[in-house]
Design a protein around this motif. Structure first.
Motif, PDB file in Angstrom:
ATOM      1  N   ARG A  91      30.427 -11.948 -10.628  1.00 20.06           N
ATOM      2  CA  ARG A  91      29.968 -10.828 -11.469  1.00 20.06           C
ATOM      3  C   ARG A  91      31.129 -10.214 -12.264  1.00 20.06           C
ATOM      4  NH1 ARG A  91      25.611  -7.850  -7.356  1.00 20.06           N
ATOM      5  NH2 ARG A  91      24.467  -9.765  -6.886  1.00 20.06           N
ATOM      6  N   ASN A  92      30.939 -10.101 -13.557  1.00 19.89           N
ATOM      7  CA  ASN A  92      31.901  -9.434 -14.435  1.00 19.89           C
ATOM      8  C   ASN A  92      31.358  -8.062 -14.789  1.00 19.89           C
ATOM      9  OD1 ASN A  92      33.672 -11.722 -14.748  1.00 19.89           O
ATOM     10  ND2 ASN A  92      32.055 -12.640 -16.002  1.00 19.89           N
ATOM     11  N   GLN A  93      32.053  -7.029 -14.356  1.00 18.05           N
ATOM     12  CA  GLN A  93      31.573  -5.682 -14.692  1.00 18.05           C
ATOM     13  C   GLN A  93      31.873  -5.381 -16.158  1.00 18.05           C
ATOM     14  OE1 GLN A  93      33.374  -1.887 -13.186  1.00 18.05           O
ATOM     15  NE2 GLN A  93      31.471  -1.757 -12.041  1.00 18.05           N
ATOM     16  N   LEU A  94      30.877  -4.851 -16.846  1.00 12.51           N
ATOM     17  CA  LEU A  94      31.014  -4.555 -18.276  1.00 12.51           C
ATOM     18  C   LEU A  94      31.051  -3.049 -18.515  1.00 12.51           C
ATOM     19  CD1 LEU A  94      28.345  -7.154 -19.427  1.00 12.51           C
ATOM     20  CD2 LEU A  94      30.825  -7.442 -19.496  1.00 12.51           C
ATOM     21  N   PHE A  95      30.052  -2.353 -17.991  1.00 10.34           N
ATOM     22  CA  PHE A  95      29.885  -0.917 -18.237  1.00 10.34           C
ATOM     23  C   PHE A  95      29.605  -0.225 -16.898  1.00 10.34           C
ATOM     24  CE2 PHE A  95      27.476  -3.258 -21.636  1.00 10.34           C
ATOM     25  CZ  PHE A  95      28.477  -3.206 -22.599  1.00 10.34           C
ATOM     26  N   TYR A  96      29.996   1.036 -16.810  1.00  5.78           N
ATOM     27  CA  TYR A  96      29.734   1.759 -15.562  1.00  5.78           C
ATOM     28  C   TYR A  96      29.844   3.256 -15.784  1.00  5.78           C
ATOM     29  CZ  TYR A  96      34.801   2.330 -15.401  1.00  5.78           C
ATOM     30  OH  TYR A  96      36.086   2.678 -15.715  1.00  5.78           O
ATOM     31  N   ASN A  97      29.174   3.992 -14.957  1.00  8.46           N
ATOM     32  CA  ASN A  97      29.394   5.433 -14.814  1.00  8.46           C
ATOM     33  C   ASN A  97      29.013   5.800 -13.376  1.00  8.46           C
ATOM     34  OD1 ASN A  97      26.588   5.765 -14.727  1.00  8.46           O
ATOM     35  ND2 ASN A  97      26.429   6.356 -16.884  1.00  8.46           N
ATOM     36  N   ALA A  98      28.837   7.074 -13.091  1.00 11.20           N
ATOM     37  CA  ALA A  98      28.580   7.466 -11.704  1.00 11.20           C
ATOM     38  C   ALA A  98      27.182   7.069 -11.232  1.00 11.20           C
ATOM     39  CB  ALA A  98      28.751   8.978 -11.563  1.00 11.20           C
ATOM     40  N   ASP A  99      26.301   6.715 -12.164  1.00 11.96           N
ATOM     41  CA  ASP A  99      24.906   6.418 -11.821  1.00 11.96           C
ATOM     42  C   ASP A  99      24.595   4.933 -11.757  1.00 11.96           C
ATOM     43  OD1 ASP A  99      24.348   9.233 -12.127  1.00 11.96           O
ATOM     44  OD2 ASP A  99      24.408   8.875 -14.295  1.00 11.96           O
ATOM     45  N   VAL A 100      25.303   4.141 -12.558  1.00  9.72           N
ATOM     46  CA  VAL A 100      24.876   2.766 -12.770  1.00  9.72           C
ATOM     47  C   VAL A 100      26.072   1.918 -13.206  1.00  9.72           C
ATOM     48  CG1 VAL A 100      24.228   3.279 -15.181  1.00  9.72           C
ATOM     49  CG2 VAL A 100      23.127   1.374 -14.021  1.00  9.72           C
ATOM     50  N   ALA A 101      26.023   0.625 -12.874  1.00  9.01           N
ATOM     51  CA  ALA A 101      27.022  -0.317 -13.393  1.00  9.01           C
ATOM     52  C   ALA A 101      26.286  -1.579 -13.806  1.00  9.01           C
ATOM     53  CB  ALA A 101      28.069  -0.634 -12.327  1.00  9.01           C
ATOM     54  N   MET A 102      26.832  -2.273 -14.800  1.00  4.83           N
ATOM     55  CA  MET A 102      26.189  -3.492 -15.308  1.00  4.83           C
ATOM     56  C   MET A 102      27.178  -4.654 -15.308  1.00  4.83           C
ATOM     57  SD  MET A 102      24.028  -1.753 -18.361  1.00  4.83           S
ATOM     58  CE  MET A 102      24.435  -0.027 -18.143  1.00  4.83           C
ATOM     59  N   TYR A 103      26.678  -5.817 -14.923  1.00  9.56           N
ATOM     60  CA  TYR A 103      27.498  -7.006 -14.775  1.00  9.56           C
ATOM     61  C   TYR A 103      26.777  -8.201 -15.401  1.00  9.56           C
ATOM     62  CZ  TYR A 103      29.238  -4.343 -10.669  1.00  9.56           C
ATOM     63  OH  TYR A 103      29.727  -3.386  -9.816  1.00  9.56           O
ATOM     64  N   SER A 104      27.560  -9.144 -15.931  1.00 10.54           N
ATOM     65  CA  SER A 104      27.020 -10.458 -16.264  1.00 10.54           C
ATOM     66  C   SER A 104      27.648 -11.452 -15.303  1.00 10.54           C
ATOM     67  CB  SER A 104      27.341 -10.834 -17.709  1.00 10.54           C
ATOM     68  OG  SER A 104      28.736 -11.001 -17.866  1.00 10.54           O
ATOM     69  N   ALA A 105      26.954 -12.557 -15.069  1.00 12.18           N
ATOM     70  CA  ALA A 105      27.508 -13.571 -14.158  1.00 12.18           C
ATOM     71  C   ALA A 105      26.973 -14.942 -14.508  1.00 12.18           C
ATOM     72  CB  ALA A 105      27.160 -13.233 -12.714  1.00 12.18           C
ATOM     73  N   LYS A 106      27.874 -15.903 -14.569  1.00 16.66           N
ATOM     74  CA  LYS A 106      27.490 -17.319 -14.619  1.00 16.66           C
ATOM     75  C   LYS A 106      27.776 -17.843 -13.217  1.00 16.66           C
ATOM     76  CE  LYS A 106      27.259 -21.484 -17.001  1.00 16.66           C
ATOM     77  NZ  LYS A 106      26.824 -22.387 -15.908  1.00 16.66           N
ATOM     78  N   VAL A 107      26.717 -18.156 -12.488  1.00 21.47           N
ATOM     79  CA  VAL A 107      26.878 -18.567 -11.090  1.00 21.47           C
ATOM     80  C   VAL A 107      27.062 -20.079 -11.052  1.00 21.47           C
ATOM     81  CG1 VAL A 107      25.827 -18.548  -8.794  1.00 21.47           C
ATOM     82  CG2 VAL A 107      25.420 -16.641 -10.361  1.00 21.47           C
ATOM     83  N   THR A 108      28.182 -20.514 -10.483  1.00 21.11           N
ATOM     84  CA  THR A 108      28.497 -21.956 -10.523  1.00 21.11           C
ATOM     85  C   THR A 108      28.429 -22.618  -9.162  1.00 21.11           C
ATOM     86  OG1 THR A 108      30.844 -21.475 -10.240  1.00 21.11           O
ATOM     87  CG2 THR A 108      30.026 -21.658 -12.512  1.00 21.11           C
ATOM     88  N   GLU A 109      28.342 -21.837  -8.094  1.00 13.09           N
ATOM     89  CA  GLU A 109      28.386 -22.467  -6.770  1.00 13.09           C
ATOM     90  C   GLU A 109      27.613 -21.657  -5.739  1.00 13.09           C
ATOM     91  OE1 GLU A 109      32.761 -20.895  -5.367  1.00 13.09           O
ATOM     92  OE2 GLU A 109      32.612 -22.288  -7.063  1.00 13.09           O
ATOM     93  N   ASP A 110      27.266 -22.349  -4.658  1.00  9.51           N
ATOM     94  CA  ASP A 110      26.566 -21.746  -3.520  1.00  9.51           C
ATOM     95  C   ASP A 110      27.613 -21.149  -2.568  1.00  9.51           C
ATOM     96  OD1 ASP A 110      24.520 -21.061  -1.816  1.00  9.51           O
ATOM     97  OD2 ASP A 110      24.366 -23.049  -0.901  1.00  9.51           O
ATOM     98  N   THR A 111      27.150 -20.334  -1.657  1.00 14.52           N
ATOM     99  CA  THR A 111      28.046 -19.797  -0.622  1.00 14.52           C
ATOM    100  C   THR A 111      27.263 -19.612   0.669  1.00 14.52           C
ATOM    101  OG1 THR A 111      29.462 -17.942   0.015  1.00 14.52           O
ATOM    102  CG2 THR A 111      27.572 -17.409  -1.371  1.00 14.52           C
TER     103      THR A 111
END
Ligand SMILES: [Fe+2]
Length: 385
Positions: A91-111
């Motif tokens: 997850r790459n965090q893009l935007f955030y404040n005290a209420d909410v944060a937003m992330y984009s992610a390219k998932v390449t592997e299992d865990t």
């Protein structure tokens, strides 16, 4: 949260003796919200959920604050930030404040790790990929363009059928993610006028409890801090559960949009509410039917909200140079609107095939360095002709 569910075996009353066939007691865990004053579930474990071998600090880096970001209109390509990782490490965090944060992610592997966001609810928009969300509550099928709503504290794993092309947009909410109250009647049922109903909502299916002893890695997120807990027993050891708190899925294609005689404001496309932000979406729909209607939006200055759009599919009617996986941020205090030519081009059009997810936050968003590295520098001046 959508409705009451009961799965597996549970005792006839809460908080009474519940014996295993082989002897001994199942362990009841009350999973409650707002103290004991709001929705809850009761989970019945084979083993005490507290059987911990060890706690360790765990490091995951999601992005550094961008201290001197200008207040302006932004466009960025989240795909530029793609890096290897699994469903919570990528997850790459893009935007955030005290209420909410937003992330984009390219998932390449299992865990094999289990994951728990202890302080925040998650809305995971599955832009690309399909598979299953596994949790204590059972198996929830995951389809492309699902919103997965995961209450805080849920122990889960996201498994994809393959990892060739998995892309997520994640909204992390510090308050409870809710179906808007005005979508429901006084009994909680979704109204005739609501844009989705109970039939559109998918919930987990509990199968046999996994009673395995060993060393199971649970990664918990406590705000900005991660911690690894080694558990003695597999966490999906429930024989039954009931209540209102569980992960669920809703697909954006099942959203029934409103259509107006003249342009409807974006708030008519509401999906979820939370404290100090809302999630709306734009889906294929007929355009306004007044003979002189302008389908493209007017210029607007949302003087008390920042507006994030994540572009999913289709030709977005008011923007130029947008592809799937792009985002825009239009900040409060700065006007925005259709780009040159887009107003005129929309006149006379009958419908749109666009899909986009929108997050409107009522407190100003802060940006991370990921925005600096993925933004189009010329976007603020892209209204010049
Ligand atoms: Fe807007």
């Amino acid at each position: 949260m959508p409705t009451y569910i009961k799965q597996g075996d549970i005792p006839s009353k809460r908080h009474i003796i519940f014996e295993k066939p082989e002897g001994g007691l199942y362990r009841e865990e009350l999973f409650s919200t707002h103290g004991f004053a709001n929705i809850y579930s009761n989970k019945y474990h084979h083993n005490m959920p507290t059987k911990l071998l060890e706690n360790r600090i765990f490091d995951i880096e999601h992005g550094q604050p961008w201290q001197n970001a200008l207040i302006q209109n932004y466009k960025l390509d989240s795909r530029v930030l793609d890096r290897p990782g699994h469903f919570f490490s990528a997850r790459n965090q893009l935007f955030y404040n005290a209420d909410v944060a937003m992330y984009s992610a390219k998932v390449t592997e299992d865990t094999d790790h289990f994951y728990r966001n202890a302080y925040a609810d998650e809305i995971i928009f599955v832009h690309q990929g399909q598979g299953q969300l596994l949790s204590e509550y059972g198996v929830l099928s995951v389809k492309q363009w699902d919103y997965l709503v995961v209450p805080r504290g849920t122990t889960y794993q996201l498994k994809f059928d393959d990892y060739q092309d998995v892309r997520l947009f994640i909204i992390e909410s510090m308050s409870m993610v809710e179906i808007p109250k005005h979508f429901r009647n006084e009994y909680g049922q979704l109204l005739e006028s609501a844009p989705y109903c109970e039939r559109d909502i998918r919930t987990p299916e509990l199968s046999a409890a996994i009673v395995e002893q060993g060393e199971f890695s649970l990664i918990s997120k406590f705000g900005d801090k991660y911690q690894q807990s080694l558990l003695e027993w597999h966490p999906f050891d429930l024989v039954g559960w009931d209540g209102y708190v569980y992960p669920w899925a809703f697909n954006i294609q099942d959203y029934a949009p409103k259509v107006g005689k003249i342009h409807l404001p974006p708030s008519e496309h509401l999906v979820f509410t939370a404290h100090n932000f809302v999630v709306c979406n734009f889906v294929p729909r007929l355009y306004d039917f007044h003979p002189q209607a302008i389908p493209a939006p007017y210029f607007h200055n949302n003087i008390d909200s920042d507006e994030v759009l994540y572009y999913v599919d289709g030709d977005f009617m008011s923007r130029k140079g947008i592809e799937a996986g792009y985002l825009t941020l239009h900040q409060k205090g700065v006007a925005h609107g259709p780009q040159p030519g887009k107003t005129e081009a929309s006149i006379g059009k009958k419908d749109t095939q666009e899909y986009a997810v929108m997050v409107d936050t009522f407190a100003a968003l802060k940006l991370t360095e990921h925005v600096k590295h993925s933004m189009a520098a010329d976007y603020p001046s892209s209204w010049l002709e």
